[in-house]
Design a protein around this motif. Structure first.
Motif, short mmCIF file in Angstrom:
data_model
loop_
_atom_site.label_atom_id
_atom_site.label_comp_id
_atom_site.label_asym_id
_atom_site.label_seq_id
_atom_site.Cartn_x
_atom_site.Cartn_y
_atom_site.Cartn_z
N VAL A 144 0.85 -1.20 0.00
CA VAL A 144 0.00 0.00 0.00
C VAL A 144 0.88 1.25 0.00
O VAL A 144 0.64 2.20 -0.75
N ARG A 145 1.92 1.24 0.83
CA ARG A 145 2.82 2.41 0.90
C ARG A 145 3.55 2.59 -0.43
O ARG A 145 3.69 3.72 -0.92
N ALA A 146 4.01 1.51 -1.03
CA ALA A 146 4.71 1.61 -2.31
C ALA A 146 3.78 2.16 -3.39
O ALA A 146 4.19 3.01 -4.21
N ASP A 147 2.54 1.72 -3.40
CA ASP A 147 1.57 2.22 -4.37
C ASP A 147 1.30 3.71 -4.14
O ASP A 147 1.24 4.49 -5.10
N TYR A 148 1.15 4.08 -2.90
CA TYR A 148 0.92 5.49 -2.55
C TYR A 148 2.11 6.34 -3.01
O TYR A 148 1.93 7.38 -3.66
N ALA A 177 4.28 5.72 -5.31
CA ALA A 177 4.34 5.76 -6.78
C ALA A 177 3.35 6.79 -7.33
O ALA A 177 3.68 7.56 -8.24
N LEU A 178 2.15 6.80 -6.80
CA LEU A 178 1.15 7.78 -7.25
C LEU A 178 1.58 9.20 -6.94
O LEU A 178 1.45 10.11 -7.76
N ARG A 179 2.14 9.39 -5.74
CA ARG A 179 2.61 10.74 -5.36
C ARG A 179 3.76 11.17 -6.27
O ARG A 179 3.83 12.33 -6.68
N ALA A 180 4.65 10.24 -6.63
CA ALA A 180 5.77 10.56 -7.51
C ALA A 180 5.28 10.96 -8.90
O ALA A 180 5.94 11.73 -9.60
N LEU A 181 4.12 10.46 -9.29
CA LEU A 181 3.53 10.82 -10.59
C LEU A 181 2.75 12.13 -10.53
O LEU A 181 2.19 12.56 -11.53
N GLY A 182 2.69 12.73 -9.35
CA GLY A 182 2.01 14.01 -9.21
C GLY A 182 0.56 13.91 -8.80
O GLY A 182 -0.16 14.91 -8.82
N VAL A 183 0.10 12.73 -8.43
CA VAL A 183 -1.28 12.57 -7.97
C VAL A 183 -1.40 13.26 -6.61
O VAL A 183 -0.56 13.07 -5.74
N PRO A 184 -2.44 14.07 -6.44
CA PRO A 184 -2.61 14.76 -5.15
C PRO A 184 -2.68 13.75 -3.98
O PRO A 184 -3.18 12.63 -4.14
N GLU A 185 -2.20 14.21 -2.83
CA GLU A 185 -2.13 13.33 -1.66
C GLU A 185 -3.48 12.71 -1.33
O GLU A 185 -3.57 11.49 -1.11
N GLU A 186 -4.53 13.50 -1.27
CA GLU A 186 -5.85 12.98 -0.91
C GLU A 186 -6.32 11.90 -1.88
O GLU A 186 -6.85 10.86 -1.47
N THR A 187 -6.07 12.09 -3.16
CA THR A 187 -6.46 11.10 -4.17
C THR A 187 -5.62 9.84 -4.04
O THR A 187 -6.15 8.72 -4.10
N LEU A 233 -7.14 6.15 -3.31
CA LEU A 233 -6.94 5.05 -4.27
C LEU A 233 -6.22 3.85 -3.65
O LEU A 233 -6.49 2.71 -4.00
N THR A 234 -5.30 4.12 -2.74
CA THR A 234 -4.49 3.04 -2.18
C THR A 234 -4.96 2.56 -0.82
O THR A 234 -4.62 1.46 -0.39
N GLY A 235 -5.69 3.40 -0.11
CA GLY A 235 -6.09 3.06 1.26
C GLY A 235 -4.99 3.37 2.26
O GLY A 235 -5.10 3.03 3.43
N TYR A 236 -3.94 4.05 1.82
CA TYR A 236 -2.83 4.39 2.72
C TYR A 236 -3.28 5.42 3.74
O TYR A 236 -3.92 6.41 3.40
#
Length: 99
Positions: free
Chosen positions: A67-71, A73-83, A87-90
């Motif tokens: 879950v943390r790795a997915d979170y 990765a999304l943050r590194a792609l510029g996905v907002p923290e809340e989203t 998406l990951t449940g982190y």
């Protein structure tokens, strides 16, 4: 009516207990089972439960790491923290230094 409790260990390592009413007759032992004492049953059951709990904790740790790795990765792609959290449940800290 008298009841008798019989404890078994099976070939696969599992254990069981059986309560039999009217134990005056011979009680057949199930295939693949060996009669054990209550103490042996209690110790074996405790060991099985401990192993199950250790396995559950290991699986949960692996899940949380994924879950943390997915979170991350999304943050590194510029996905907002809340989203990314949704998406990951982190639910942990945003900063990797805080975890």
């Amino acid at each position: 009516m008298d009841e008798t409790t019989i404890y078994y260990r099976y070939d696969n390592g599992s254990v069981a207990k059986r309560v039999v009413a009217g134990a005056g007759e011979d009680i057949p032992v199930p295939d693949g089972a060996t009669v054990i004492t209550e103490e042996e049953y209690t110790a074996a059951l405790a060991a099985i439960e401990e192993a199950n709990e250790a396995q559950r904790q290991e699986e949960e740790a692996q899940h949380q790491a994924q879950v943390r790795a997915d979170y991350d990765a999304l943050r590194a792609l510029g996905v907002p923290e809340e989203t990314a959290r949704r998406l990951t449940g982190y639910t942990g800290p945003d900063d990797p230094e805080e975890s």
